[in-house]
Every structure is written in C-alpha cells, then in structure tokens.
Design a protein around this motif. Structure first.
Motif, PDB file in Angstrom:
ATOM      1  N   SER A   1       0.851  -1.199   0.000  1.00 21.96           N
ATOM      2  CA  SER A   1       0.000   0.000   0.000  1.00 21.96           C
ATOM      3  C   SER A   1       0.883   1.243   0.000  1.00 21.96           C
ATOM      4  O   SER A   1       2.102   1.153   0.223  1.00 21.96           O
ATOM      5  CB  SER A   1      -0.915   0.025   1.237  1.00 21.96           C
ATOM      6  N   GLY A   2       0.259   2.384  -0.198  1.00 23.16           N
ATOM      7  CA  GLY A   2       0.998   3.639  -0.104  1.00 23.16           C
ATOM      8  C   GLY A   2       1.427   3.907   1.333  1.00 23.16           C
ATOM      9  O   GLY A   2       2.511   4.439   1.584  1.00 23.16           O
TER      10      GLY A   2
ATOM     11  N   LEU B   1       5.293   4.456   2.721  1.00 24.95           N
ATOM     12  CA  LEU B   1       5.811   5.496   3.612  1.00 24.95           C
ATOM     13  C   LEU B   1       6.529   4.871   4.813  1.00 24.95           C
ATOM     14  O   LEU B   1       7.619   5.297   5.198  1.00 24.95           O
ATOM     15  CB  LEU B   1       4.662   6.390   4.108  1.00 24.95           C
TER      16      LEU B   1
ATOM     17  N   ALA C   1      -2.379   8.717   6.433  1.00 26.82           N
ATOM     18  CA  ALA C   1      -1.232   7.804   6.297  1.00 26.82           C
ATOM     19  C   ALA C   1       0.076   8.469   6.709  1.00 26.82           C
ATOM     20  O   ALA C   1       1.004   7.783   7.140  1.00 26.82           O
ATOM     21  CB  ALA C   1      -1.121   7.310   4.857  1.00 26.82           C
TER      22      ALA C   1
ATOM     23  N   GLN D   1      -0.463  11.306  -4.508  1.00 25.06           N
ATOM     24  CA  GLN D   1      -1.533  11.971  -5.283  1.00 25.06           C
ATOM     25  C   GLN D   1      -0.989  12.761  -6.457  1.00 25.06           C
ATOM     26  O   GLN D   1      -1.718  13.549  -7.059  1.00 25.06           O
ATOM     27  CB  GLN D   1      -2.314  12.925  -4.363  1.00 25.06           C
TER      28      GLN D   1
ATOM     29  N   SER E   1       1.165   5.629  -4.037  1.00 23.17           N
ATOM     30  CA  SER E   1       0.102   4.684  -3.701  1.00 23.17           C
ATOM     31  C   SER E   1      -0.539   4.204  -4.992  1.00 23.17           C
ATOM     32  O   SER E   1      -0.748   4.986  -5.922  1.00 23.17           O
ATOM     33  CB  SER E   1      -0.968   5.368  -2.848  1.00 23.17           C
TER      34      SER E   1
ATOM     35  N   LYS F   1      -6.282   5.831  -7.066  1.00 24.86           N
ATOM     36  CA  LYS F   1      -5.135   6.637  -7.479  1.00 24.86           C
ATOM     37  C   LYS F   1      -4.961   6.637  -9.013  1.00 24.86           C
ATOM     38  O   LYS F   1      -5.656   5.911  -9.716  1.00 24.86           O
ATOM     39  CB  LYS F   1      -3.876   6.127  -6.779  1.00 24.86           C
TER      40      LYS F   1
HETATM   41  C1  LIG Z   1      -3.606   7.409  -0.813  1.00 27.24           C
HETATM   42  C2  LIG Z   1      -2.581   8.125  -0.069  1.00 27.24           C
HETATM   43  C3  LIG Z   1      -1.701   7.505   0.820  1.00 27.24           C
HETATM   44  C4  LIG Z   1      -1.806   6.090   1.255  1.00 27.24           C
HETATM   45  O1  LIG Z   1      -2.015   5.173   0.297  1.00 27.24           O
HETATM   46  P1  LIG Z   1      -2.783   3.796   0.549  1.00 27.24           P
HETATM   47  O2  LIG Z   1      -2.306   2.998  -0.628  1.00 27.24           O
HETATM   48  O3  LIG Z   1      -4.242   4.061   0.489  1.00 27.24           O
HETATM   49  O4  LIG Z   1      -2.316   3.235   1.835  1.00 27.24           O
HETATM   50  C5  LIG Z   1      -0.709   8.269   1.412  1.00 27.24           C
HETATM   51  N1  LIG Z   1      -0.597   9.574   1.185  1.00 27.24           N
HETATM   52  C6  LIG Z   1      -1.429  10.211   0.361  1.00 27.24           C
HETATM   53  C7  LIG Z   1      -1.243  11.664   0.116  1.00 27.24           C
HETATM   54  C8  LIG Z   1      -2.468   9.531  -0.271  1.00 27.24           C
HETATM   55  O5  LIG Z   1      -3.321  10.188  -1.052  1.00 27.24           O
END
Ligand SMILES: *Cc1c(COP(=O)(O)O)cnc(C)c1O
Length: 402
Positions: free
Chosen positions: A60-61, A65, A89, A160, A181, A186
């Motif tokens: 995941s995003g 991180l 996040a 994003q 992400s 996305k």
């Molecule tokens: C979507 C998003 C994340 C986290 O991504 P996931 O894949 O949903 O865990 C982190 N930072 C930003 C700015 C995001 O838009």
C-alpha cells in the motif's frame, strides 16, 4: 484521477499470466511460474519511467511510507516534519515506527510552507515529508535547501501526484526517497499497492529487506535466506502487481486525458472574477488529477461547495470540513485515541495539536475547493460540468457584491 475508470485487456492479460501458473507470490516457485515475475517487472518499468535507480513495490501507499522511513533509519523519538493538509497515512506511518510527527502549516501551494518547516526543526528532526496533495507539489527548491543545510532526509509523498514534474523531473524522484500509492482511486491502481523510489542503494537494500521480514533475498532458496535486520511483511502479491503493470502501460494516456479535461474546467473558471488558483511552484507541472481553486472568503467557499453539489457537480471537495485530509478532522490524533499504549517518545515529544496555532493553514484550506478530474468523461460531460461550475461560482461572487 483514477486508472480504474479505464480497465481493459492490458490488466486482464497480466492477471491471466499469473492465474495460468497459479503462483500468486512474488518470490520463489521459480520452476512453476512460467517465468512471470510481475512485481519485479513492475519495479523495473516504474523505476525507468520515474528516472530512479531503484523501485520497491509494497502492499500500500501507507506501507511505502513506513518502509521508506524505516529504510532511512528513522525510529523511536526521531521527528518527522509533515503538513496539516495530507492523508492520515502520513502520521500513521511515522507513528508506526515510534517516530514523532511534527505538524506544520501549509501555504498557497496547499503543501508544506518552507518557513514553517525551518521553524519546526529541532536536534531530533530527521526527516521532512512534503505531501504533493491533489496533483501539485511542494516548494521543492526551498525544501531541498533546508534539508541540505540541516542534514535532513527529504521524503516526498507523491501518492496523489504521480506524473507531475518539477524542473522536468518526475515528482517523487527529487527527494532522497519518493512514495506512491496504487490503491483503488489513485492515478494508476494495483487494487491495493504502493511503491518507493530512490537513487540511494543502501535505502533500496533496506527497503527490499524490511518489506519482507528482513530477508536478504540472496540465493535461490527462500528458506535458507538470512535476515540481517528485523523487518515486517509489507509484500505485494503477483496478482496486484499484474494489475499495476497493465495500468502502468497506460499511465501517459491517463495523464494526457487528465490534462485535457482539467484545462477545459480551468479555462471556464478563469473567466470568473474572484476565483484564483492554487500556486504551483515555478518549474512545476501538475499531474492534473484535481482542479484546486480559492474563493475570497471561507463563508463563500462553503456556500459555493454546497451549491456545486446541489447543481449536480459531483467530486468537488471542501477539505476544510472533511474527515480524512485536514487536521480539523483528526480528533483521534489530537486526543491520542489508541487501542493500546503509545510509545513514551511520542507521548512526551508530540506537540499539543489541540492548542497549536494553525491559522495560516486554516486561511488557505478554508478557501479551497478541490474538484476531481476524471478520465472517463466524454468531452460533452466536461463542457457541461465546466459551464455549471463557472455559473455556480459566478453566482456566489455576484451575490456577494450586491
Ligand atoms: C492514498 C494516499 C496515501 C496512502 O495510500 P494507501 O495505498 O491508500 O495506503 C498516502 N498519502 C497520500 C497523500 C495519499 O493520497
């Protein structure tokens, strides 16, 4: 901003490759996988597309991180500077490592205000994490200079802003580490997924190990691999990577569609006196996934947002009063609502978010409307939306003058 709008044969082909062998794991089973290595292939293609030496795909995003921070050696008590306008996040990943999120104001870029960043630096600061929200970017020249001066790690959250650029370089490739992400909404999606890019070989090795229980990935026998450091499981599956590969092939088409649709909406709104746009730092180009604009006052902005909804213009957000993206909505963070005990470093070091003055962030967020730019719209749909948006905003601003 969502690649899921245009699923097709590209994704299906890669998924079928995986289904035919049935090997859903990215490691091992060499003889049974018909030579398909979707996660590896995605990593090579994504690193190339982003102009980075290394890419690590994860689940995941948020995982991206977390793994990026861990790879750079950030741990308990280290302070990470992040913006008040972001996704949850940001602080989740920092706190998961026992590190301390330090929230600071945003400016008219809707991202980190470099002055606020510099003012928040302490001897414990290790990392600055700009978040390129809603398709555009932070003031990277200034942030790079601050990080160099204070020897801090610059970690770009480009989740994003995939496809946006700064001085011709892809967002995410400018800092020491960049995170993406590939969740369902996305610019490109794996269903769930995330990626880290870096040019730092050490960070890349650490990321590779950390996301897979510390495995060193040396040799051909997974069971015999050693684990030089503690890690965790943030692995992506081959099925998710397969979807992502199909999407990645179409990324440039998605970006072109976003730009086309964004431009139509922006031109219409530009005609309305009183509407201004979010500042994009010089040398930057957005990925055009959102159109972000300001109205003159918070009250007008709130009313315009409501009127846009009533006029049938969906996908417009007023983040100032939103649960997920602005500090106003994070009561759980402000008041430490956790299931168990928080680490003492976080408890002792964290600023009191209920009393910190974020009036500068409030000033910008209170006046911001962000409208999603879809890639599946027909030209007629975009034109009609543009007209409605301009009419609603014009009406608001004229009513104010009268
Ligand atoms: C979507 C998003 C994340 C986290 O991504 P996931 O894949 O949903 O865990 C982190 N930072 C930003 C700015 C995001 O838009």
């Amino acid at each position: 901003m969502a690649g899921f709008e245009l699923f097709g044969n590209e994704e299906r082909k890669h998924v079928n490759d995986v289904m035919e062998s049935g090997i859903l794991m990215r490691y091992g089973f060499d003889g049974m996988r018909n030579n398909h290595w979707k996660a590896k292939e995605f990593e090579a293609a994504f690193a190339k597309r982003m102009g980075a030496d290394y890419c690590q795909l994860v689940s995941s995003g948020t995982a991206a991180l977390t793994v990026a921070l861990a790879s750079a050696g950030i741990g308990a008590g280290d302070e990470v500077i992040m913006p008040t306008f972001t996704f949850v996040a940001s602080f989740e990943s920092i706190m998961a490592l026992g590190a301390v999120p330090v929230l600071v104001d945003i400016d008219d870029t809707l991202t980190l205000d470099p002055q606020a960043v510099e003012a928040a630096i302490t001897p414990k600061t290790k990392c600055v994490m700009p978040v390129h929200m809603c398709g555009s970017m932070a003031r990277l020249t200034e942030l790079q200079a601050i990080c160099k001066k204070h020897r801090l790690i610059l970690l770009e959250d480009a989740c994003q802003a995939l496809g946006g650029t700064f001085n011709g370089k892809p967002l995410g490739s400018i800092g020491d580490l960049g995170c993406f992400s590939f969740d369902f909404v996305k610019t490109i999606t794996c269903g769930e997924g995330g990626g880290i890019i870096t040019n730092n070989q050490q960070y890349a090795i650490h990321a590779d190990q950390y996301q897979d229980h510390g495995h060193d990935h040396i040799g051909k026998d997974r069971g015999a691999e050693t684990h030089p450091h503690l890690g965790y499981n943030f692995r992506i599956s081959e099925l998710h990577a397969a979807i992502g590969l199909g999407q990645l092939e179409k990324l440039d088409d998605f970006l072109a569609l976003q730009k086309k649709n964004y431009t139509i909406l922006r031109e219409a709104l530009s005609q309305v006196e009183g509407v201004t746009f979010r500042t994009v730092p010089e040398g930057g180009e957005e990925n055009y996934s959102f159109l972000n604009f300001f109205l003159p006052t918070q009250e007008l902005t709130e009313r315009a947002h409501k009127a846009l909804g009533e006029a049938g213009v969906d996908g417009c957000f007023y983040w100032f009063k939103n649960n997920w993206h602005y500090i106003n909505g994070w009561e759980h963070l402000r008041n430490f609502k956790t299931f168990g005990n928080l680490s003492s470093e976080i408890k002792n070091q964290m600023q009191n978010l209920n009393t910190t003055n974020f009036s500068k962030s409030d000033y910008w967020m209170g006046r911001t409307i962000s409208c999603l730019v879809k890639i599946g719209w027909t030209e007629a749909e975009v034109q009609s939306r543009a007209k409605k948006m301009a009419t609603v905003c014009e009406h608001m601003l004229v009513a104010k003058k009268a």
